[in-house]
Write an enzyme that holds these catalytic residues in place. Structure first.
Site, PDB file in Angstrom:
ATOM      1  CG  ASN A 183      27.485 -15.407 -18.626  1.00 27.17           C
ATOM      2  OD1 ASN A 183      28.699 -15.347 -18.487  1.00 27.17           O
ATOM      3  ND2 ASN A 183      26.916 -15.805 -19.747  1.00 27.17           N
ATOM      4  CG  HIS A 186      41.888 -16.254 -14.209  1.00 30.53           C
ATOM      5  ND1 HIS A 186      41.547 -17.566 -13.965  1.00 30.53           N
ATOM      6  CD2 HIS A 186      40.829 -15.723 -14.892  1.00 30.53           C
ATOM      7  CE1 HIS A 186      40.353 -17.824 -14.472  1.00 30.53           C
ATOM      8  NE2 HIS A 186      39.903 -16.716 -15.045  1.00 30.53           N
ATOM      9  CB  THR A 187      47.465 -11.580 -14.435  1.00 33.55           C
ATOM     10  OG1 THR A 187      48.422 -10.834 -13.702  1.00 33.55           O
ATOM     11  CG2 THR A 187      47.011 -10.752 -15.620  1.00 33.55           C
ATOM     12  CG  HIS A 245      31.913 -15.802 -20.106  1.00 32.43           C
ATOM     13  ND1 HIS A 245      31.092 -16.126 -19.066  1.00 32.43           N
ATOM     14  CD2 HIS A 245      33.151 -16.187 -19.717  1.00 32.43           C
ATOM     15  CE1 HIS A 245      31.786 -16.684 -18.085  1.00 32.43           C
ATOM     16  NE2 HIS A 245      33.053 -16.713 -18.466  1.00 32.43           N
TER      17      HIS A 245
END
Length: 329
Positions: free
Chosen positions: A96, A195-196, A68
């Site tokens: 956020n 995203h694991t 981000h």
């Protein structure tokens, strides 16, 4: 540390250096702090290790914080800045707000680094290294991080709202966002593999559970058993369940591996932005490759993280070395 973290200390061949463009070589240096802060990596690693000991979710949070930061106007530590009278920062931007975590961990690392090497290491470099350690200490790959980034002096809530991809966007839009940053479709698929590890709140995927795209039915691409489980976590109602969390990878939640891609092939991607990777022949073929060849995923993930960490960096006399990561000097 608990064995669930499955810390691995075997390092894959580091030929990622060859993948960098000449411009990156000119801006950043793999040996930047060797003389001025030789214990930097050890300090960062120990601090991240300590954070994971008390909060397993922190690995994903640090990795997300780095993404981000870099995806909004480049890697310059802007996501770490608190609001001031001169600007509204990125912490309260919609992507956020109430979800970005890890600021206290970065503060602790910065304090420890300042004791060893005062006014030497940027908050941006600390965040970049912390993201690498978060992956490595949860069983993932290791890659050498080029250093020498300096910290920016401003932040923009508006930029964060406009530039960060949303989990409900179509693949074409998300790909366009990556291309606009100098990344490509391969980087999108590879970095989505982050995203694991980690969790997502119901607010980010509840659209798939009941009334997908106004159909009055759940998302037909969502595995039925996963659907039932998610509906129990996120029951219909007034939104009170929106903060509830579900693991992005329910199989090996705290282990950085390639199971994320296996989940996509089983229609078990949690976010819409995950599962849509199987809806395009180009991205689907990459998903299949990474599900079959974990070392290929590790290799490409390290290379894409180097690219991500080189976006829009400030070097030389640009920016500053913040003494406190939350405020400009």
């Amino acid at each position: 540390m608990d064995s669930k973290y499955s810390i691995q200390f075997s390092i894959l061949p580091l030929f990622f250096l060859l993948l960098l463009s000449p411009s990156v070589y000119c801006q950043l240096d793999y040996y930047y702090y060797d003389n001025t802060c030789p214990d930097l990596t050890r300090i960062v690693r120990y601090s991240v290790y300590s954070a994971l000991w008390t909060d397993a979710r922190m690995a994903a949070s640090l990795l997300r914080l780095h993404f981000h930061d870099c995806f909004v106007d480049g890697c310059e530590g802007s996501v770490l800045l608190d609001d001031t009278s001169k600007f509204k920062g990125e912490k309260n931007a919609f992507p956020n707000r109430n979800s970005a975590r890890g600021f206290e961990v970065i503060d602790d690392i910065k304090a420890n680094v300042e004791k060893a090497c005062p006014s030497t290491v940027s908050c941006t470099d600390i965040l970049t290294l912390a993201a690498r350690e978060a992956v490595y200490l949860t069983g993932g790959t290791y890659w050498s991080v080029p250093l020498g980034r300096r910290d920016g002096k401003t932040a923009s809530e508006k930029s964060a709202n406009e530039q960060l991809p949303a989990p409900v966007e179509p693949l074409q839009n998300i790909t366009a966002r990556f291309i606009s940053k100098g990344l490509n479709a391969k980087d999108l698929v590879v970095l989505s593999g982050a995203h694991t590890i980690g969790f997502a709140s119901c607010a980010n995927f509840k659209n798939r559970l009941v009334n997908f795209k106004g159909s009055g039915k759940p998302d037909p691409t969502l595995d039925s058993s996963l659907l039932q489980n998610l509906q129990s976590i996120c029951p219909k109602g007034d939104g009170s369940s929106d903060p509830n969390l579900a693991p992005l990878d329910p199989v090996t939640t705290n282990q950085f591996d390639n199971v994320y891609y296996k989940n996509l092939m089983n229609n078990s991607g949690l976010l819409q932005s995950d599962q849509i990777l199987m809806g395009d022949s180009n991205t689907a073929s990459m998903v299949i490759n990474y599900s079959n060849y974990p070392y290929l995923f590790y290799q490409d993930f390290g290379a894409s993280m180097i690219k991500l960490g080189s976006l829009g960096v400030l070097t030389g006399q640009n920016g500053e070395i913040r003494k406190n990561c939350r405020v400009v000097n």
